[in-house]
Design an enzyme around this catalytic site. Structure first.
Site, PDB file in Angstrom:
ATOM      1  N   ARG A  81       0.798  -1.231   0.000  1.00  0.00           N
ATOM      2  CA  ARG A  81       0.000   0.000   0.000  1.00  0.00           C
ATOM      3  C   ARG A  81       0.828   1.277   0.000  1.00  0.00           C
ATOM      4  O   ARG A  81       1.909   1.336   0.591  1.00  0.00           O
ATOM      5  CB  ARG A  81      -0.914   0.006   1.221  1.00  0.00           C
ATOM      6  N   HIS A 106      -0.875  -2.677  -4.524  1.00  0.00           N
ATOM      7  CA  HIS A 106      -0.306  -3.602  -5.516  1.00  0.00           C
ATOM      8  C   HIS A 106      -0.245  -3.032  -6.933  1.00  0.00           C
ATOM      9  O   HIS A 106      -0.595  -3.704  -7.916  1.00  0.00           O
ATOM     10  CB  HIS A 106      -1.086  -4.926  -5.516  1.00  0.00           C
ATOM     11  N   HIS A 176       2.986 -12.890  -5.322  1.00  0.00           N
ATOM     12  CA  HIS A 176       1.834 -13.061  -4.439  1.00  0.00           C
ATOM     13  C   HIS A 176       1.320 -14.503  -4.434  1.00  0.00           C
ATOM     14  O   HIS A 176       0.111 -14.733  -4.490  1.00  0.00           O
ATOM     15  CB  HIS A 176       0.725 -12.090  -4.851  1.00  0.00           C
ATOM     16  N   ASP A 246      -1.814  -9.691   8.510  1.00  0.00           N
ATOM     17  CA  ASP A 246      -1.676  -8.977   7.232  1.00  0.00           C
ATOM     18  C   ASP A 246      -0.703  -7.827   7.509  1.00  0.00           C
ATOM     19  O   ASP A 246      -1.057  -6.664   7.407  1.00  0.00           O
ATOM     20  CB  ASP A 246      -3.045  -8.473   6.757  1.00  0.00           C
ATOM     21  N   GLU A 305       5.126 -12.361   1.279  1.00  0.00           N
ATOM     22  CA  GLU A 305       5.465 -11.392   0.231  1.00  0.00           C
ATOM     23  C   GLU A 305       6.706 -10.615   0.652  1.00  0.00           C
ATOM     24  O   GLU A 305       6.621  -9.684   1.447  1.00  0.00           O
ATOM     25  CB  GLU A 305       4.284 -10.440   0.016  1.00  0.00           C
TER      26      GLU A 305
HETATM   27  C1  BGC Z   1      -2.520  -7.496   1.269  1.00  0.00           C
HETATM   28  C2  BGC Z   1      -3.937  -7.818   1.724  1.00  0.00           C
HETATM   29  C3  BGC Z   1      -4.766  -7.993   0.481  1.00  0.00           C
HETATM   30  C4  BGC Z   1      -4.164  -9.090  -0.358  1.00  0.00           C
HETATM   31  C5  BGC Z   1      -4.881  -9.380  -1.633  1.00  0.00           C
HETATM   32  C6  BGC Z   1      -2.028  -8.634   0.478  1.00  0.00           C
HETATM   33  O1  BGC Z   1      -0.734  -8.411   0.058  1.00  0.00           O
HETATM   34  O2  BGC Z   1      -1.689  -7.195   2.336  1.00  0.00           O
HETATM   35  O3  BGC Z   1      -4.450  -6.822   2.542  1.00  0.00           O
HETATM   36  O4  BGC Z   1      -6.099  -8.288   0.811  1.00  0.00           O
HETATM   37  O5  BGC Z   1      -2.846  -8.772  -0.657  1.00  0.00           O
HETATM   38  O6  BGC Z   1      -5.374  -8.286  -2.231  1.00  0.00           O
END
Ligand code: BGC
Length: 340
Positions: A81, A106, A176, A246, A305
């Site tokens: 983010r 992302h 991811h 998360d 990640e």
């Molecule tokens: C984020 C999550 C998100 C997910 C898929 C992750 O990398 O931290 O908050 O929901 O990706 O979108």
């Protein structure tokens, strides 16, 4: 073994998706799509020698197109983010897509996960590359990106990232993949050791506030192996805000984490040269159809990640995601598998 290419069907607008399969001499295989440079399958022999697909994914190209959760995709230009979807660089302010509440997530509306990559075998590895043009998703600079996927005979899955730009820009690349070492069910019984003493505090929108908190005495402490599910339901504000894990961990060194799936005996060691890693316990995964008629549910996988810390441009002291014109970015992450 030579890389094999095959047709993976079409997107809804008729564009064809190609898959590349790497197979090693230990009976493991890796399948990557040119759409999103996406890891579609990763099959690792379990304790009885039977290959288990340890990543979530889909069987068709259209399902990847609709994929709201980046299953297996390469993420860029900036993973995770950016607060309020804005950053300043060299005195100029850049407004980005708000695709996660007020924040940018992302890489934006059409990040690297929704782009076609060129693919070619490079020896026994697979090279994926693309040029992200100046202004794509409003990021400055033409960015040349190369992602090399390999699978060694000792079952180490490696990803190396290389990038350069003709104008100063931001870059934070990751993959991811959603791992489930049992190949089915949720991951709450997976045992996890995570080599981090601190993690980034999140606000209510999973955005790092800039504070790094000690894991000691919190449910975030995985320094000694424990099940992912042990503390996930704890009465903890940080966990409640994200519906589970998360969060970005501040890694102590190259070894980031060891994950173990008790049903198959498969163990995965994550190593990286990056300073951070998001542990995401699939909290926002909603029920959907997965590969081979399987059903994917909430918390059916965990993501590791590897990354620079999220929201770095807005948090004092976080390592900078700025890639200067003419500079070269090189980074490596590996996932080594064995049975125990
Ligand atoms: C984020 C999550 C998100 C997910 C898929 C992750 O990398 O931290 O908050 O929901 O990706 O979108």
């Amino acid at each position: 073994m030579a890389v094999q290419f095959f047709d993976f069907g079409k997107l809804s607008d008729g564009r064809s998706v190609t898959a590349a399969k790497l197979t090693n001499h230990a009976g493991a295989s890796l399948t990557v799509l040119d759409y999103g440079a996406t890891v579609q399958a990763l099959c690792i022999p379990d304790r009885s020698g039977k290959p288990v697909d340890v990543v979530l994914g889909y069987d068709s190209a259209v399902e990847y197109e609709k994929n709201g959760d980046y299953l297996g995709a390469t993420i860029g230009r900036v993973g995770n983010r950016i607060g309020k979807s804005v950053f300043s660089l060299n005195g100029k302010t850049y407004e980005l897509a708000k695709n996660d509440g007020e924040n940018h997530l992302h890489g934006g509306k059409e990040g690297f996960d929704k782009k076609f990559w060129r693919m070619a075998a490079q020896g026994e590895s697979l090279l994926c590359w693309r040029v992200s043009p100046d202004g794509e998703e409003n990021y400055p600079g033409n960015l040349n990106v190369k992602v090399l996927f390999s699978l060694t005979d000792d079952n180490r899955f490696c990803i190396t990232y290389d990038a350069d730009t003709d104008a100063d820009t931001l870059v934070n690349l990751t993959n991811h993949s959603y791992f489930n070492l049992n190949g089915r069910g949720d991951v709450l019984n997976h045992r996890l050791q995570l080599f981090a003493e601190r993690f980034a505090e999140n606000d209510g929108g999973c955005l790092p506030t800039g504070r790094l908190l000690p894991v000691e005495g919190t449910p975030f402490d995985f320094r000694t192996e424990k099940e992912i599910g042990t503390d996930i339901g704890a009465d903890d504000e940080q966990l409640k805000r994200a519906g589970g894990y998360d969060h970005n961990y501040v890694l102590c060194g190259k070894k980031a984490a060891i994950l173990y799936g008790p049903e198959t005996g498969i163990e995965m060691t994550v190593e990286t040269d990056l300073p951070g890693m998001q542990l995401y316990s699939g909290n926002f995964l909603t029920e959907r159809k997965g590969k081979g008629g399987s059903i994917i549910n909430r918390r059916d996988a965990a993501c590791f990640e590897t990354q620079l810390y999220p929201n770095a441009m807005n948090c004092y002291g976080f390592p900078s995601p700025v890639l200067r014109a003419g500079a070269h970015l090189h980074s490596e992450t590996s996932y080594a598998f064995r049975v125990r």
